[in-house]
Design a protein around this motif. Sequence first.
Motif, PDB file in Angstrom:
ATOM      1  N   ASP A   1       0.781  -1.546  -0.085  1.00  0.00           N
ATOM      2  CA  ASP A   1      -0.142   0.338   0.181  1.00  0.00           C
ATOM      3  C   ASP A   1       0.869   1.234   0.030  1.00  0.00           C
ATOM      4  N   ASP A   2       0.650   1.452  -0.992  1.00  0.00           N
ATOM      5  CA  ASP A   2       1.587   3.240  -0.688  1.00  0.00           C
ATOM      6  C   ASP A   2       1.112   4.757  -0.653  1.00  0.00           C
ATOM      7  N   GLY A   3      -0.274   4.352   0.326  1.00  0.00           N
ATOM      8  CA  GLY A   3      -1.016   5.374   0.747  1.00  0.00           C
ATOM      9  C   GLY A   3      -2.416   6.698  -0.614  1.00  0.00           C
ATOM     10  N   SER A   4      -1.704   5.745  -1.298  1.00  0.00           N
ATOM     11  CA  SER A   4      -2.562   6.555  -2.856  1.00  0.00           C
ATOM     12  C   SER A   4      -4.432   5.927  -2.540  1.00  0.00           C
ATOM     13  N   CYS A   5      -4.948   6.402  -3.369  1.00  0.00           N
ATOM     14  CA  CYS A   5      -6.527   6.365  -3.159  1.00  0.00           C
ATOM     15  C   CYS A   5      -6.358   5.518  -4.240  1.00  0.00           C
ATOM     16  N   VAL A   6      -6.901   4.028  -3.789  1.00  0.00           N
ATOM     17  CA  VAL A   6      -7.299   2.309  -4.403  1.00  0.00           C
ATOM     18  C   VAL A   6      -9.000   2.088  -4.918  1.00  0.00           C
ATOM     19  N   CYS A   7      -9.368   2.288  -6.387  1.00  0.00           N
ATOM     20  CA  CYS A   7     -10.128   2.394  -6.727  1.00  0.00           C
ATOM     21  C   CYS A   7     -10.559   0.547  -6.685  1.00  0.00           C
ATOM     22  N   ASN A   8     -12.634   0.437  -6.045  1.00  0.00           N
ATOM     23  CA  ASN A   8     -12.355  -1.594  -6.138  1.00  0.00           C
ATOM     24  C   ASN A   8     -13.499  -1.695  -6.518  1.00  0.00           C
ATOM     25  N   ALA A   9     -14.331  -0.929  -6.994  1.00  0.00           N
ATOM     26  CA  ALA A   9     -15.707  -1.133  -8.040  1.00  0.00           C
ATOM     27  C   ALA A   9     -15.807   0.095  -9.028  1.00  0.00           C
ATOM     28  N   GLY A  10     -16.259  -0.511  -9.937  1.00  0.00           N
ATOM     29  CA  GLY A  10     -17.191   0.880 -10.873  1.00  0.00           C
ATOM     30  C   GLY A  10     -15.494   1.555 -11.746  1.00  0.00           C
ATOM     31  N   CYS A  11     -14.440   1.213 -11.352  1.00  0.00           N
ATOM     32  CA  CYS A  11     -13.430   1.511 -12.260  1.00  0.00           C
ATOM     33  C   CYS A  11     -12.996   1.864 -13.627  1.00  0.00           C
ATOM     34  N   VAL A  12     -12.084   2.522 -13.732  1.00  0.00           N
ATOM     35  CA  VAL A  12     -12.099   2.379 -15.507  1.00  0.00           C
ATOM     36  C   VAL A  12     -10.802   1.594 -15.624  1.00  0.00           C
ATOM     37  N   TRP A  13     -10.586   0.254 -16.406  1.00  0.00           N
ATOM     38  CA  TRP A  13      -9.388  -0.641 -16.157  1.00  0.00           C
ATOM     39  C   TRP A  13      -9.184  -0.007 -18.255  1.00  0.00           C
ATOM     40  N   PRO A  14      -8.717   0.200 -18.083  1.00  0.00           N
ATOM     41  CA  PRO A  14      -8.084   1.062 -19.234  1.00  0.00           C
ATOM     42  C   PRO A  14      -8.060  -0.233 -20.433  1.00  0.00           C
ATOM     43  N   GLY A  15      -8.923  -0.122 -21.636  1.00  0.00           N
ATOM     44  CA  GLY A  15      -8.797  -1.393 -22.435  1.00  0.00           C
ATOM     45  C   GLY A  15     -10.089  -2.566 -22.912  1.00  0.00           C
ATOM     46  N   ASP A  16     -10.671  -2.308 -21.856  1.00  0.00           N
ATOM     47  CA  ASP A  16     -12.067  -2.133 -21.423  1.00  0.00           C
ATOM     48  C   ASP A  16     -12.886  -2.242 -21.801  1.00  0.00           C
ATOM     49  N   PHE A  17     -12.621  -1.287 -22.907  1.00  0.00           N
ATOM     50  CA  PHE A  17     -13.882  -0.177 -23.054  1.00  0.00           C
ATOM     51  C   PHE A  17     -15.467  -0.550 -23.436  1.00  0.00           C
ATOM     52  N   ASN A  18     -15.513  -1.538 -23.336  1.00  0.00           N
ATOM     53  CA  ASN A  18     -16.940  -1.933 -22.992  1.00  0.00           C
ATOM     54  C   ASN A  18     -17.628  -2.711 -21.161  1.00  0.00           C
ATOM     55  N   ALA A  19     -16.239  -2.230 -20.364  1.00  0.00           N
ATOM     56  CA  ALA A  19     -16.686  -2.562 -18.959  1.00  0.00           C
ATOM     57  C   ALA A  19     -16.788  -3.814 -18.564  1.00  0.00           C
TER      58      ALA A  19
END
Length: 604
Positions: free
Chosen positions: A259-277
């Motif tokens: 954990d580097d202390g940055s905010c972690v997205c855990n739901a409803g995230c944008v995953w680059p390249g997964d255009f249709n989610a």
Amino acid sequence: VSLNNKEAISFYVPNPNFELITEPQYGVYKTSDWIDFQYIPDGSFVGEDYIQFADDQGNICTFIINVVDKDLYSSFVVDDYVYTSVNEPTVFNVFENDFREDLTIIDHSPELTYAGNGEFSYSPIVDETGGNIFYYKIFSGLKFHEGKIFLSVDDFAPVGETHSFEVVSGNEFLIEHSAPLKGYYFESLTDPLHGALTFLNAETSFNTACDGGEYFVPESSILYLAEPGYEGEDAFEVNYCTPGGKCHIVKIDINVIADDGSCVCNAGCVWPGDFNADGLVNMKDLLSFGLNIGQNGEARDDLNSTAWNGFSSNNWEYLDQTLKTDLKHLDADGNGFITSDDMFAFQENYGKQSKLISKDVLAITETPLILSTTQTEVDSGEWLYLDVSLGDDINPYIDFYGLTFKFSINEDLIDEESTCFTMNDDAWISYDSPIVDVMKQTSPGDLNFGITRVTLDPVSGSGPIATLKFIVEDELNGFRDSDGKFTLNLSLEDAFGYNTKGEAIALKTNTVKVDLNLNNEKINDLKIQTYPNPASDLITIESNKAMDYIYITDATGRAIDAFKAPKSPSFQHDISQLSDGIYFIKVLSGNESTVHKITHFSAN
């Protein structure tokens, strides 16, 4: 050009000196200026029409127009998509998405049981899996209207032996499943050693990590909490169960990172390249891209980052053209615009997943994706050319927008570096629209292809669209026939076509047989490598043997350069004058030869 008989199509003459000399026989034409013309076929005509123009120099410009039949979409009936698990009956109502519910169903597929008021039931036969296409008909008082029911039977269990995800220490990660089946659920089999599991039911919610917002889980999901302070591997097993209680074991591996202390997205995230989610970067994402390129919305904080991470991003508050996912998912680089730059993330992250994935289950239609070749036999070391056609005269493709398919061959029979997929310049699927086409090799001998238009306008027709070519090798042992030949059985797999609504149909495919001539069993162990690749100016060519001649061709096979190589296993060659694109370097050493694919790009 191609079109269906319920639409018009535009075409363009080269310059104002061309004047009409032959009018169409089975339609009318209109024009608002000297260059832009429109052809409108008779509503019932099917076949070939043509229009001719001529200039004062005697040049003739001919437009051959292939008109295919299309039934008008009913103003009342909308097609239905129904999913059920193996050995589980299903009940559904076709009126729920139709525009009128007061009309009487007068006919339907005999496999369905009708209970009245639009409600049907279907009981799969024992252990049935696959897709079905059923119908129902209503009569409005003026005409008959027919609706299609695409019914898929499968448990839609997660595919793959083990599923791997990366989770930040001390944080939660939501593991969702992309199955279309409603009512499935998960249950615990073995617990993780360094985390905790929470099973969430459909439509329940939890607070997301970055903004504390509420995220509603569409279907049953698994929430994994990584042990604070722990870094390393973790694993657990769950049962995925259908609504009827049939369960499948799912193995999940977790890589817990610091954990580097940055905010972690855990739901409803944008995953680059997964255009249709849907949780997987694959060729289906091309369709979403082709339907939405040019859209824009709110930029996210993590600009220009396309690494395979889940990024927090505010919803753009409107869905993509397929009405399935928020448009933010197409903004891979986070700058607020959907452009060709977002395709870099698609290429880089192809095959990666962020959810559990189920297979596609669709009924195979009569519309074909045809593989053909004029070569009946080929020698080892020769090019094999395979033509790809979509639709035929009897079953054309109506309202085409996107296409995905696979091609597999024993890795010992193909020089993978030589593989090239080229769209035909006059392919009917690309008329009046740019085309995005992608070829990706997922493993040796396994090639995935995707094609999409980008104008929002579909096109109808049939005929050749592309050519697949590669150099055939002979590295098989023990498979020779008595006549010294080995038969290649070549086919396309998992062929799916898409319309502008994102609706898919499975396409019929065929098998082509080509004999690989093995009588001349010559030894060829010549190997080369090139670097850098891609390259902009100088490229180094290295070989395990002294090279005699070098030939460079473009992707179409056209000769670009040929020269005598220095008697050396390594030298540099200037390719700075080449246009951007894919090229093939063929090296000759004595009686041996080999081919290597390179990519050239401009230095600036």
